[in-house]
Design a protein around this motif. Structure first.
Motif, PDB file in Angstrom:
ATOM      1  N   GLY A  36       0.814  -1.213   0.000  1.00 54.61           N
ATOM      2  CA  GLY A  36       0.000   0.000   0.000  1.00 54.61           C
ATOM      3  C   GLY A  36       0.845   1.260   0.000  1.00 54.61           C
ATOM      4  O   GLY A  36       2.067   1.215  -0.103  1.00 54.61           O
ATOM      5  N   SER A  41      -4.825   2.085   3.718  1.00 53.51           N
ATOM      6  CA  SER A  41      -4.754   1.690   2.305  1.00 53.51           C
ATOM      7  C   SER A  41      -6.028   0.981   1.866  1.00 53.51           C
ATOM      8  O   SER A  41      -6.522   1.203   0.754  1.00 53.51           O
ATOM      9  CB  SER A  41      -3.540   0.769   2.085  1.00 53.51           C
ATOM     10  N   ALA A  45      -4.880  -0.671  -1.406  1.00 57.17           N
ATOM     11  CA  ALA A  45      -4.262  -1.898  -0.886  1.00 57.17           C
ATOM     12  C   ALA A  45      -4.194  -2.942  -1.996  1.00 57.17           C
ATOM     13  O   ALA A  45      -5.194  -3.212  -2.658  1.00 57.17           O
ATOM     14  CB  ALA A  45      -5.056  -2.434   0.296  1.00 57.17           C
TER      15      ALA A  45
END
Length: 258
Positions: free
Chosen positions: A83, A156, A162
């Motif tokens: 992330g 994230s 992410a």
């Protein structure tokens, strides 16, 4: 209710609503999923769901069809939630040097640093990114466990940046000559490039909490994180897989000398 009670009830209800809305744990609860896309000639598949409640996350990662062994030993695949970048996976267009493999350095600008290591047991910090014993073993495996998320990973997930990456290519399907697969990794020159490079990748997308994960995934890339700390973190995870590649390279040399 008399007039005085009604007067008190209105602000009380308003404060209650504000308190509920401001609860960080409740606000962060969500479910995320991804169907992992193939990179670098990978023929395997993967999917993941991450159900978050507060700082706890139930992870369900399913992987199949990846490289199974390195000289009769289970192939240790490491995987992470990355992330802090653009939230996308690399594509062949990111192969800057044109050697046929999108390596870690070329993919890192899209998916960022390691924030959580998806280990089979024990700790899940970035420091475990090199722990081969806690990686997935063989070509088909699953990870189903509840882990604690740190603030960076949660951020994230909530921002949609992410990215889950599984590392470790199959020399039989990578589609490059042996000399390219076994060339020095940019992360650790004594390890083969193929063993440290990303095999599966997908951006985690939020879905409705409580609903059955419907797959949705994405292969994206891109990020920026050009600082050395980020590269080191990313490198860590890849080096894990790279260690297995080292074994492969050693054995290959042994075979040649035999």
């Amino acid at each position: 209710m008399n007039k005085k009670m009604r007067f008190l009830a209105v602000p009380a209800l308003a404060l209650g609503a504000v308190a509920l809305a401001g609860s960080p744990a409740m606000a962060a609860d969500a479910s995320y999923s991804s169907t992992l896309g193939q990179l670098n000639g990978t023929t395997g598949t993967g999917s993941i769901t991450v159900d978050v409640k507060g700082d706890q996350a139930m992870v369900n990662l399913q992987v199949s069809g990846l490289a199974q062994t390195f000289m009769d030993a289970p192939y240790p695949h490491v995987q992470h939630i990355h992330g802090g970048a653009k939230g996308v996976c690399p594509t062949p267009a990111n192969d800057a040097n044109g050697d046929g493999i999108v390596n870690v350095a070329e993919g890192a600008p899209g998916y960022g640093d390691i924030q959580t290591t998806l280990t089979t047991s024990g700790a899940t910090t970035p420091a475990e990114g090199l722990n081969l014993q806690l990686g997935g073993q063989g070509g088909t495996y699953s990870i189903q466990r509840t882990i604690t998320l740190d603030a960076a990973t949660k951020a994230s997930l909530e921002s949609g940046t992410a990215v889950v990456v599984v590392h470790g290519l199959d020399p039989a399907t990578a589609g490059v000559p042996a000399e390219v697969f076994g060339s020095p990794s940019e992360l650790k020159p004594e390890l083969p490039l193929g063993a440290t490079s990303p095999a599966l990748c997908g951006t985690l997308v939020q879905s409705q909490m409580g609903a059955m994960p419907s797959g949705g995934a994405d292969t994206g890339v891109a990020t920026e994180s050009s600082d050395s700390t980020g590269m080191l973190a990313l490198g860590g995870g890849l080096v894990l897989a790279a260690a297995a590649g080292g074994t492969f390279a050693v054995r290959r040399r042994a075979a040649q000398n035999a």
